[in-house]
Scaffold this motif. Sequence first.
Motif, PDB file in Angstrom:
ATOM      1  N   GLY A  53     -19.847   6.506  40.135  1.00  0.00           N
ATOM      2  CA  GLY A  53     -20.534   6.845  38.897  1.00  0.00           C
ATOM      3  C   GLY A  53     -20.143   5.990  37.715  1.00  0.00           C
ATOM      4  O   GLY A  53     -20.825   6.011  36.686  1.00  0.00           O
ATOM      5  N   GLU A  54     -19.048   5.231  37.822  1.00  0.00           N
ATOM      6  CA  GLU A  54     -18.631   4.357  36.724  1.00  0.00           C
ATOM      7  C   GLU A  54     -19.478   3.088  36.703  1.00  0.00           C
ATOM      8  O   GLU A  54     -20.146   2.735  37.681  1.00  0.00           O
ATOM      9  CB  GLU A  54     -17.150   3.999  36.847  1.00  0.00           C
ATOM     10  N   THR A  55     -19.444   2.393  35.565  1.00  0.00           N
ATOM     11  CA  THR A  55     -20.184   1.144  35.395  1.00  0.00           C
ATOM     12  C   THR A  55     -19.237  -0.035  35.555  1.00  0.00           C
ATOM     13  O   THR A  55     -18.232  -0.135  34.845  1.00  0.00           O
ATOM     14  CB  THR A  55     -20.859   1.093  34.021  1.00  0.00           C
ATOM     15  N   VAL A  56     -19.572  -0.909  36.485  1.00  0.00           N
ATOM     16  CA  VAL A  56     -18.790  -2.114  36.752  1.00  0.00           C
ATOM     17  C   VAL A  56     -19.621  -3.331  36.349  1.00  0.00           C
ATOM     18  O   VAL A  56     -20.784  -3.450  36.748  1.00  0.00           O
ATOM     19  CB  VAL A  56     -18.411  -2.213  38.243  1.00  0.00           C
ATOM     20  N   VAL A  57     -19.041  -4.223  35.563  1.00  0.00           N
ATOM     21  CA  VAL A  57     -19.697  -5.472  35.173  1.00  0.00           C
ATOM     22  C   VAL A  57     -18.947  -6.630  35.821  1.00  0.00           C
ATOM     23  O   VAL A  57     -17.715  -6.659  35.831  1.00  0.00           O
ATOM     24  CB  VAL A  57     -19.730  -5.632  33.641  1.00  0.00           C
ATOM     25  N   VAL A  58     -19.706  -7.578  36.376  1.00  0.00           N
ATOM     26  CA  VAL A  58     -19.128  -8.714  37.091  1.00  0.00           C
ATOM     27  C   VAL A  58     -19.706 -10.009  36.537  1.00  0.00           C
ATOM     28  O   VAL A  58     -20.919 -10.217  36.570  1.00  0.00           O
ATOM     29  CB  VAL A  58     -19.443  -8.639  38.603  1.00  0.00           C
ATOM     30  N   GLY A  85     -21.038   2.357  28.091  1.00  0.00           N
ATOM     31  CA  GLY A  85     -19.927   1.411  28.049  1.00  0.00           C
ATOM     32  C   GLY A  85     -19.553   0.881  29.423  1.00  0.00           C
ATOM     33  O   GLY A  85     -20.079   1.310  30.448  1.00  0.00           O
ATOM     34  N   VAL A  86     -18.638  -0.076  29.437  1.00  0.00           N
ATOM     35  CA  VAL A  86     -18.183  -0.738  30.661  1.00  0.00           C
ATOM     36  C   VAL A  86     -16.853  -0.128  31.077  1.00  0.00           C
ATOM     37  O   VAL A  86     -15.867  -0.188  30.335  1.00  0.00           O
ATOM     38  CB  VAL A  86     -18.021  -2.255  30.433  1.00  0.00           C
ATOM     39  N   ASP A  87     -16.824   0.451  32.274  1.00  0.00           N
ATOM     40  CA  ASP A  87     -15.586   1.063  32.774  1.00  0.00           C
ATOM     41  C   ASP A  87     -14.681   0.043  33.443  1.00  0.00           C
ATOM     42  O   ASP A  87     -13.453   0.093  33.304  1.00  0.00           O
ATOM     43  CB  ASP A  87     -15.920   2.180  33.771  1.00  0.00           C
ATOM     44  N   VAL A  88     -15.271  -0.879  34.203  1.00  0.00           N
ATOM     45  CA  VAL A  88     -14.513  -1.926  34.883  1.00  0.00           C
ATOM     46  C   VAL A  88     -15.218  -3.248  34.647  1.00  0.00           C
ATOM     47  O   VAL A  88     -16.427  -3.364  34.862  1.00  0.00           O
ATOM     48  CB  VAL A  88     -14.405  -1.669  36.403  1.00  0.00           C
ATOM     49  N   TYR A  89     -14.469  -4.253  34.194  1.00  0.00           N
ATOM     50  CA  TYR A  89     -15.027  -5.593  34.056  1.00  0.00           C
ATOM     51  C   TYR A  89     -14.226  -6.535  34.936  1.00  0.00           C
ATOM     52  O   TYR A  89     -13.006  -6.673  34.769  1.00  0.00           O
ATOM     53  CB  TYR A  89     -14.987  -6.070  32.611  1.00  0.00           C
ATOM     54  N   PHE A  90     -14.890  -7.186  35.872  1.00  0.00           N
ATOM     55  CA  PHE A  90     -14.257  -8.171  36.736  1.00  0.00           C
ATOM     56  C   PHE A  90     -14.618  -9.548  36.185  1.00  0.00           C
ATOM     57  O   PHE A  90     -15.755  -9.993  36.299  1.00  0.00           O
ATOM     58  CB  PHE A  90     -14.747  -8.016  38.176  1.00  0.00           C
ATOM     59  N   ASP A  91     -13.619 -10.213  35.606  1.00  0.00           N
ATOM     60  CA  ASP A  91     -13.883 -11.455  34.867  1.00  0.00           C
ATOM     61  C   ASP A  91     -13.561 -12.691  35.699  1.00  0.00           C
ATOM     62  O   ASP A  91     -12.413 -12.915  36.090  1.00  0.00           O
ATOM     63  CB  ASP A  91     -13.053 -11.474  33.585  1.00  0.00           C
ATOM     64  N   ASN A  92     -14.583 -13.507  35.917  1.00  0.00           N
ATOM     65  CA  ASN A  92     -14.408 -14.781  36.607  1.00  0.00           C
ATOM     66  C   ASN A  92     -14.604 -15.976  35.700  1.00  0.00           C
ATOM     67  O   ASN A  92     -14.423 -17.115  36.138  1.00  0.00           O
ATOM     68  CB  ASN A  92     -15.427 -14.886  37.752  1.00  0.00           C
ATOM     69  N   VAL A  93     -15.000 -15.747  34.427  1.00  0.00           N
ATOM     70  CA  VAL A  93     -15.410 -16.878  33.602  1.00  0.00           C
ATOM     71  C   VAL A  93     -14.645 -17.031  32.285  1.00  0.00           C
ATOM     72  O   VAL A  93     -14.519 -18.135  31.764  1.00  0.00           O
ATOM     73  CB  VAL A  93     -16.923 -16.817  33.297  1.00  0.00           C
ATOM     74  N   GLY A  94     -14.139 -15.948  31.708  1.00  0.00           N
ATOM     75  CA  GLY A  94     -13.419 -16.042  30.445  1.00  0.00           C
ATOM     76  C   GLY A  94     -14.313 -16.423  29.278  1.00  0.00           C
ATOM     77  O   GLY A  94     -15.540 -16.261  29.320  1.00  0.00           O
ATOM     78  N   GLY A  95     -13.708 -16.957  28.220  1.00  0.00           N
ATOM     79  CA  GLY A  95     -14.449 -17.495  27.087  1.00  0.00           C
ATOM     80  C   GLY A  95     -15.314 -16.489  26.356  1.00  0.00           C
ATOM     81  O   GLY A  95     -14.933 -15.325  26.162  1.00  0.00           O
TER      82      GLY A  95
END
Length: 334
Positions: free
Chosen positions: A147-152, A215-225
């Motif tokens: 149910g959480e929101t994950v952004v990749v 809102g974003v619960d989990v953000y998996f960051d591959n790019v930065g900046g």
Amino acid sequence: MTETNRQYLLKSRPVGMVGAEHFEFAESPAPAPGEGELLVRNLYISLDPAMRGWLNEGKSYVPPVGIGEVMRAMSVARVVASSHPKFAEGDVVSGIFGVQDYAVSDGKGVVKVDPSLAPLPRYLGTLGMPGMTAYFGLLEIGKPAAGETVVVSGATGAVGQVVGQVAKIKGCRVVGIAGGPEKCRHAVDELGYDACVDYKSENVKKALRGHCPDGVDVYFDNVGGEILDAVLTQLAMHARIVICGAISQYNSTEVQGPKNYMSLLVNRASMTGMVVFDYAKRYGDAVNDLASWLAKGEMSSQEHVIEGLDQFPNALLKLFTGENFGKLVLKVAD
């Protein structure tokens, strides 16, 4: 051995964008294994954003590639000669064998792979280091709940494509960030993302606000900046950010750090770096799960294969120009 071993050696350390001028092509006779060693013939070589970091001097999670040394790379290879008790001629294996035709190894870090279970390039992608990175980064650090929101970010890349699909399997709403309409379509239509933001044509902050109303619960960051900064403004309370990579910064002479980091305080959020080698003892667990999901059709895997060892310098650049689609692999032999 009478075969010729073609190699790419590090000639100089790049400042800014890496290019062909930083590598030297060399040829020498293929080496012979000594007692307790094996000789492998590379079949597929993995091209990864981390390779850019390995070219820099300074403290990191692994020593830098030395000037004059063979460029470091993961590979899938066939054993052509062995005096090692655990490996026999004909075995197909994965290990760090470098950008070259042949390599001698003492067996450390080398694992057998089964070509009958999956295409060999997949052992450098979803069933290799990128898959392990996605699996442990998301599940151990991101800790997504149904149910959480994950952004990749880098949503269709080697790591991102696995993160997004595992998050969907775990019952999350998943929003990708990718460059261009084709990649965004692939994220939604093939990988199962609920939505995808095209950072090349959309305002990322505004688009995330629409796709992630809670809102974003989990953000998996591959790019930065700038993209990391945009996501920081959209965090939910107690959000978790996984810092896997920052490909937008790897060729920069001045790395751009997060400007909106105070959002971590306001939202009681956390930002944690991850290095896949920390989970080496548990790779088997990840491979079992990922292979099972692939076999059941719950996941798909995309590999971008370029043929020819001589294509290495130009192929490596595709990682930083966004030209690759899925896991980028160099095929060097049948």
